[in-house]
Enzyme design. Structure first.
Site, mmCIF file in Angstrom:
data_model
loop_
_atom_site.group_PDB
_atom_site.id
_atom_site.type_symbol
_atom_site.label_atom_id
_atom_site.label_comp_id
_atom_site.label_asym_id
_atom_site.label_seq_id
_atom_site.Cartn_x
_atom_site.Cartn_y
_atom_site.Cartn_z
ATOM 1 N N HIS A 147 20.452 4.289 22.793
ATOM 2 C CA HIS A 147 20.873 4.907 21.522
ATOM 3 C C HIS A 147 20.384 6.361 21.455
ATOM 4 C CE1 HIS A 147 20.342 0.579 19.835
ATOM 5 N NE2 HIS A 147 21.632 0.766 20.017
ATOM 6 N N LYS A 160 23.038 -11.777 8.955
ATOM 7 C CA LYS A 160 22.382 -11.575 10.253
ATOM 8 C C LYS A 160 20.859 -11.564 10.119
ATOM 9 C CE LYS A 160 23.678 -8.623 14.133
ATOM 10 N NZ LYS A 160 24.394 -7.405 14.515
ATOM 11 N N ARG A 215 28.855 1.297 27.629
ATOM 12 C CA ARG A 215 28.027 0.967 28.794
ATOM 13 C C ARG A 215 28.822 0.373 29.939
ATOM 14 N NH1 ARG A 215 23.888 -2.211 25.034
ATOM 15 N NH2 ARG A 215 25.904 -2.416 24.024
HETATM 16 P P1 ADP Z 1 25.724 -3.381 17.432
HETATM 17 O O1 ADP Z 1 26.743 -2.524 16.742
HETATM 18 O O2 ADP Z 1 26.307 -4.444 18.312
HETATM 19 O O3 ADP Z 1 24.597 -3.831 16.600
HETATM 20 P P2 ADP Z 1 23.911 -1.532 18.610
HETATM 21 O O4 ADP Z 1 23.271 -1.298 17.331
HETATM 22 O O5 ADP Z 1 23.032 -2.009 19.728
HETATM 23 O O6 ADP Z 1 25.142 -2.427 18.537
HETATM 24 O O7 ADP Z 1 24.618 -0.216 19.166
HETATM 25 C C1 ADP Z 1 25.235 0.768 18.423
HETATM 26 C C2 ADP Z 1 25.975 1.681 19.383
HETATM 27 O O8 ADP Z 1 25.106 2.077 20.432
HETATM 28 C C3 ADP Z 1 27.178 1.052 20.080
HETATM 29 O O9 ADP Z 1 28.180 2.018 20.200
HETATM 30 C C4 ADP Z 1 26.658 0.694 21.429
HETATM 31 O O10 ADP Z 1 27.681 0.665 22.411
HETATM 32 C C5 ADP Z 1 25.721 1.847 21.674
HETATM 33 N N1 ADP Z 1 24.714 1.537 22.668
HETATM 34 C C6 ADP Z 1 23.816 0.544 22.663
HETATM 35 N N2 ADP Z 1 23.043 0.558 23.772
HETATM 36 C C7 ADP Z 1 23.473 1.620 24.512
HETATM 37 C C8 ADP Z 1 23.097 2.169 25.787
HETATM 38 N N3 ADP Z 1 22.135 1.622 26.528
HETATM 39 N N4 ADP Z 1 23.777 3.257 26.221
HETATM 40 C C9 ADP Z 1 24.764 3.797 25.471
HETATM 41 N N5 ADP Z 1 25.169 3.325 24.276
HETATM 42 C C10 ADP Z 1 24.537 2.248 23.809
#
Ligand code: ADP
Length: 153
Positions: free
Chosen positions: A17, A41, A90
């Protein structure tokens, strides 16, 4: 002013992130990290903790804002007058998932989703993996920014 929101759960913020947000501020004048609150959730970290992790990680970056929201992401975009959604990709599974969401959002509102490809070195990192490592007492600190720490450790 060109503004984007980066929506997600951030349970917790990871280096993946962090990389997307850092690169997002080079493209936009302001990036609002928007923590979606879903009553159904269960989260490992409280909303307050997740907000603090992000605020501290970007304490020196005035272009990054942190907020929480309920409901549809596009409705929240309209509310704060933002036309762009930033998302990270990813792998092919992310692409298929994100494609469906982006198309749906485009049906709902004239909002563009901008995708950034993950950095190679953070491509394997996911919040769910970080939570698993934490649950099993592993060293999670290599996967997250320094601001993300479990209290009393
Ligand atoms: P969710 O919406 O499933 O809860 P997250 O909060 O983990 O997902 O992720 C929010 C955003 O961050 C999404 O666009 C996700 O693809 C992106 N993201 C998460 N981990 C990574 C990573 N390692 N590299 C790039 N983008 C990421």
């Amino acid at each position: 002013m060109k503004k984007a929101i980066f929506p997600g759960s951030f349970d917790p913020l990871t280096l993946g992130h962090y990389d997307i947000i850092k690169r997002g501020v080079k493209l936009f004048d302001e990036v609002t990290v928007a923590i979606g609150v879903n009553a159904a959730k269960k989260y490992m970290f409280s909303l307050q903790e997740r907000i603090e992790f992000i605020e501290q990680a970007f304490a020196n970056e005035p272009k990054v804002k942190v907020v929480s929201y309920k409901g549809l992401t596009v409705d929240f975009c309209k509310k704060i007058n933002t036309k762009f959604i930033l998302r990270g990709l990813r792998n092919p599974a992310d692409f298929e998932f994100e494609k469906a969401i982006a198309h749906t959002n485009r049906d709902l509102a004239p909002i563009e989703t901008v995708f950034l490809l993950t950095a190679a070195k953070t491509s394997y990192i996911a919040s769910s993996i970080v939570r698993d490592v934490i649950r099993n007492n592993g060293d999670y600190t290599k996967l997250v920014p320094k601001s993300v720490r479990i209290k009393n450790t």
